[in-house]
Motif scaffolding. Structure first.
Motif, PDB file in Angstrom:
ATOM      1  N   ALA A 187       0.852  -1.195   0.000  1.00  0.00           N
ATOM      2  CA  ALA A 187       0.000   0.000   0.000  1.00  0.00           C
ATOM      3  C   ALA A 187       0.882   1.238   0.000  1.00  0.00           C
ATOM      4  N   PRO A 188       0.517   2.262  -0.734  1.00  0.00           N
ATOM      5  CA  PRO A 188       1.345   3.477  -0.778  1.00  0.00           C
ATOM      6  C   PRO A 188       1.442   4.127   0.599  1.00  0.00           C
ATOM      7  N   ALA A 189       2.647   4.563   0.927  1.00  0.00           N
ATOM      8  CA  ALA A 189       2.875   5.177   2.245  1.00  0.00           C
ATOM      9  C   ALA A 189       2.157   6.520   2.333  1.00  0.00           C
ATOM     10  N   GLU A 190       1.594   6.779   3.523  1.00  0.00           N
ATOM     11  CA  GLU A 190       0.905   8.046   3.728  1.00  0.00           C
ATOM     12  C   GLU A 190       1.923   9.174   3.818  1.00  0.00           C
ATOM     13  N   PRO A 191       1.626  10.311   3.225  1.00  0.00           N
ATOM     14  CA  PRO A 191       2.560  11.436   3.337  1.00  0.00           C
ATOM     15  C   PRO A 191       2.665  11.909   4.780  1.00  0.00           C
ATOM     16  N   PRO A 192       3.860  12.299   5.222  1.00  0.00           N
ATOM     17  CA  PRO A 192       4.019  12.739   6.621  1.00  0.00           C
ATOM     18  C   PRO A 192       3.177  13.973   6.903  1.00  0.00           C
ATOM     19  N   ARG A 193       2.560  13.958   8.088  1.00  0.00           N
ATOM     20  CA  ARG A 193       1.736  15.097   8.487  1.00  0.00           C
ATOM     21  C   ARG A 193       2.611  16.273   8.885  1.00  0.00           C
ATOM     22  N   GLU A 194       2.202  17.433   8.449  1.00  0.00           N
ATOM     23  CA  GLU A 194       2.957  18.641   8.791  1.00  0.00           C
ATOM     24  C   GLU A 194       2.585  19.087  10.198  1.00  0.00           C
ATOM     25  N   GLU A 195       3.593  19.196  11.060  1.00  0.00           N
ATOM     26  CA  GLU A 195       3.353  19.643  12.425  1.00  0.00           C
ATOM     27  C   GLU A 195       3.194  21.159  12.468  1.00  0.00           C
ATOM     28  N   LYS A 196       2.290  21.590  13.328  1.00  0.00           N
ATOM     29  CA  LYS A 196       2.068  23.018  13.490  1.00  0.00           C
ATOM     30  C   LYS A 196       3.280  23.641  14.177  1.00  0.00           C
ATOM     31  N   ARG A 197       3.945  24.510  13.464  1.00  0.00           N
ATOM     32  CA  ARG A 197       5.180  25.096  13.988  1.00  0.00           C
ATOM     33  C   ARG A 197       4.852  26.243  14.936  1.00  0.00           C
ATOM     34  N   ALA A 198       5.599  26.286  16.040  1.00  0.00           N
ATOM     35  CA  ALA A 198       5.404  27.358  17.005  1.00  0.00           C
ATOM     36  C   ALA A 198       5.890  28.675  16.401  1.00  0.00           C
ATOM     37  N   PRO A 199       5.194  29.785  16.684  1.00  0.00           N
ATOM     38  CA  PRO A 199       5.640  31.079  16.140  1.00  0.00           C
ATOM     39  C   PRO A 199       7.025  31.427  16.642  1.00  0.00           C
ATOM     40  N   SER A 200       7.834  31.972  15.750  1.00  0.00           N
ATOM     41  CA  SER A 200       9.215  32.282  16.111  1.00  0.00           C
ATOM     42  C   SER A 200       9.618  33.622  15.525  1.00  0.00           C
ATOM     43  N   PHE A 201      10.728  34.138  16.009  1.00  0.00           N
ATOM     44  CA  PHE A 201      11.282  35.396  15.511  1.00  0.00           C
ATOM     45  C   PHE A 201      12.798  35.251  15.490  1.00  0.00           C
ATOM     46  N   GLY A 202      13.386  35.368  14.310  1.00  0.00           N
ATOM     47  CA  GLY A 202      14.828  35.221  14.197  1.00  0.00           C
ATOM     48  C   GLY A 202      15.328  33.847  14.572  1.00  0.00           C
ATOM     49  N   GLY A 203      14.472  32.818  14.352  1.00  0.00           N
ATOM     50  CA  GLY A 203      14.875  31.462  14.678  1.00  0.00           C
ATOM     51  C   GLY A 203      14.659  31.081  16.122  1.00  0.00           C
ATOM     52  N   VAL A 204      14.152  32.006  16.954  1.00  0.00           N
ATOM     53  CA  VAL A 204      13.892  31.736  18.374  1.00  0.00           C
ATOM     54  C   VAL A 204      12.384  31.692  18.588  1.00  0.00           C
ATOM     55  N   GLN A 205      11.896  30.656  19.263  1.00  0.00           N
ATOM     56  CA  GLN A 205      10.467  30.577  19.537  1.00  0.00           C
ATOM     57  C   GLN A 205      10.019  31.796  20.343  1.00  0.00           C
ATOM     58  N   LEU A 206       8.853  32.343  19.963  1.00  0.00           N
ATOM     59  CA  LEU A 206       8.368  33.567  20.610  1.00  0.00           C
ATOM     60  C   LEU A 206       8.164  33.387  22.111  1.00  0.00           C
ATOM     61  N   LYS A 207       7.722  32.204  22.534  1.00  0.00           N
ATOM     62  CA  LYS A 207       7.476  32.014  23.962  1.00  0.00           C
ATOM     63  C   LYS A 207       8.767  32.120  24.766  1.00  0.00           C
ATOM     64  N   HIS A 208       9.882  31.641  24.187  1.00  0.00           N
ATOM     65  CA  HIS A 208      11.169  31.754  24.872  1.00  0.00           C
ATOM     66  C   HIS A 208      11.691  33.194  24.816  1.00  0.00           C
ATOM     67  N   LEU A 209      11.441  33.855  23.673  1.00  0.00           N
ATOM     68  CA  LEU A 209      11.917  35.226  23.507  1.00  0.00           C
ATOM     69  C   LEU A 209      11.222  36.175  24.473  1.00  0.00           C
ATOM     70  N   VAL A 210       9.882  36.094  24.554  1.00  0.00           N
ATOM     71  CA  VAL A 210       9.151  37.025  25.417  1.00  0.00           C
ATOM     72  C   VAL A 210       9.404  36.733  26.892  1.00  0.00           C
ATOM     73  N   CYS A 211       9.619  35.460  27.233  1.00  0.00           N
ATOM     74  CA  CYS A 211       9.956  35.125  28.628  1.00  0.00           C
ATOM     75  C   CYS A 211      11.312  35.720  29.007  1.00  0.00           C
ATOM     76  N   GLY A 212      12.286  35.618  28.089  1.00  0.00           N
ATOM     77  CA  GLY A 212      13.602  36.210  28.342  1.00  0.00           C
ATOM     78  C   GLY A 212      13.531  37.713  28.464  1.00  0.00           C
ATOM     79  N   LEU A 213      12.732  38.351  27.597  1.00  0.00           N
ATOM     80  CA  LEU A 213      12.562  39.810  27.676  1.00  0.00           C
ATOM     81  C   LEU A 213      11.890  40.219  28.981  1.00  0.00           C
TER      82      LEU A 213
END
Length: 362
Positions: free
Chosen positions: A6-32
């Motif tokens: 049977a043909p393999a199912e295409p991989p599901r795209e995971e919902k990416r966390a919002p980021s800024f400059g390669g850093v996740q926003l939740k980590h950025l705003v916590c650091g700020l």
């Protein structure tokens, strides 16, 4: 005849966390938030120690920081949406935002009651229970699941922050021991535990309404600032300072200096950051960031204000640092806690049985 797989199912795209400059926003705003709150505490302490500073009415500064926060939200809303209609187009949603403002008012009043009955040490340690309350309420109100790492991290963080603050107040605590009656201390203890719980409830409830409805972050912050200004004016009007203002004995901006305005502006920016942390992370992470900032400001006080390090302070710092790693599941209590489950590995090609293997020959 060779059977077809049977043909393999295409991989599901995971919902990416919002980021800024390669850093996740939740980590950025916590650091700020850590940087902002650390700077605000140090700046306020510095200005209080300067001659001619600290003569302003504190409640007027609280009102002005909410006004500045509201004006910043107006600018951001006009930039993003071109209108302010979203702030009142849903009256029921706007009314929900009044709840955190009222809860913060209750919290402040309970803290004033507690201060009158408790010594500094008991007050400090008890109030840090808000970190634990935030974890419990996020489970009850938001249905969030916290593992052993996060629960232990929350408890250790509260204990560590309380220890750090206690280290700087040990002398005052010894001096004030035995001043209040046992019954008075019981009243104070109930008041400060309730204040901690109400503070946590306000943060978790704000997270619930911020993430539960399609209302923008700046809209919510504008609504909250508006309610906070009304609550602040009501509190000022019923205070002795408010009576002095009405009698003309002082003015609203009496004692304001350039440094006062810097403090007000920094605190207004901090209010916006708190909303961002709750939006992109959660209310528990907000308390983790604020607890970390308390430790950072205490540590910097060693160099800026000649604060003396003692064993209690050093122990508290170590506990806070470890608790942050524990909450982030980067530490495992020397193997006592299992590391978070890793993603299951895909089976090797050699281990996958070919569709044609074992099938009967036609």
């Amino acid at each position: 005849m060779e059977s077809l797989a049977a043909p393999a199912e295409p991989p599901r795209e995971e919902k990416r966390a919002p980021s800024f400059g390669g850093v996740q926003l939740k980590h950025l705003v916590c650091g700020l938030l850590v940087l902002q709150n650390t700077g605000a505490v140090l700046l306020m302490r510095y200005t209080r120690s300067m001659p001619g500073e600290g003569q302003y009415i504190t409640q007027t500064a609280v009102i002005m920081q909410e006004v500045m926060k509201g004006l910043a939200c107006v600018v951001l809303l006009l930039k993003d949406e071109g209108t302010l209609a979203s702030a009142w187009e849903k009256p029921s949603e706007a009314l929900k935002t009044s709840v955190p403002a009222l809860l913060y008012l209750v919290q402040n009043n309970l803290q004033y009651v507690a201060v009158g009955y408790l010594d500094a040490a008991t007050y400090t340690v008890s109030y840090q229970s808000k970190i634990i309350w935030s974890g419990m309420l996020s489970v009850l109100l938001l249905g969030r699941k916290l593992g052993a790492h996060k629960w232990l991290g929350i408890v250790l963080l509260g204990a560590g922050v309380a220890t750090v603050q206690l280290a700087g107040q040990s002398d005052a605590a010894k001096a004030s021991a035995g001043d209040a009656a046992v019954s008075g201390k019981a009243v104070g203890l109930v008041a400060i535990i309730l204040a901690a719980m109400v503070s946590a409830l306000a943060g978790v409830y704000f997270e619930k309404i911020l993430k539960g409805a399609k209302v923008g972050l700046w809209t919510r912050n504008l609504q909250l600032a508006g309610y906070s200004v009304l609550v602040g004016y009501a509190k000022l009007a019923t205070s002795p300072q408010g009576a002095a203002l009405r009698a003309g004995h002082t003015s609203f901006f009496f004692g304001y200096t350039k440094m006062t305005w810097v403090c007000v502006t920094m605190n207004a920016f901090g209010g916006l950051l708190v909303g961002c942390v709750i939006k992109y992370a959660d209310a528990v992470m907000k308390d983790v960031a604020l607890g970390t900032s308390i430790v950072c400001s205490s540590l910097l006080s060693v160099y800026l204000f000649d604060f003396e390090i003692n064993a209690l302070f050093a122990g508290g710092i170590a506990v806070v640092i470890y608790s942050v790693f524990l909450y982030g599941q980067r530490a495992h209590c020397c193997g006592a806690l299992d590391p978070p489950d890793a993603a299951p590995k895909a089976p090797a090609a050699a281990d996958v049985e070919s569709p044609s293997k074992g099938a009967g020959k036609p």
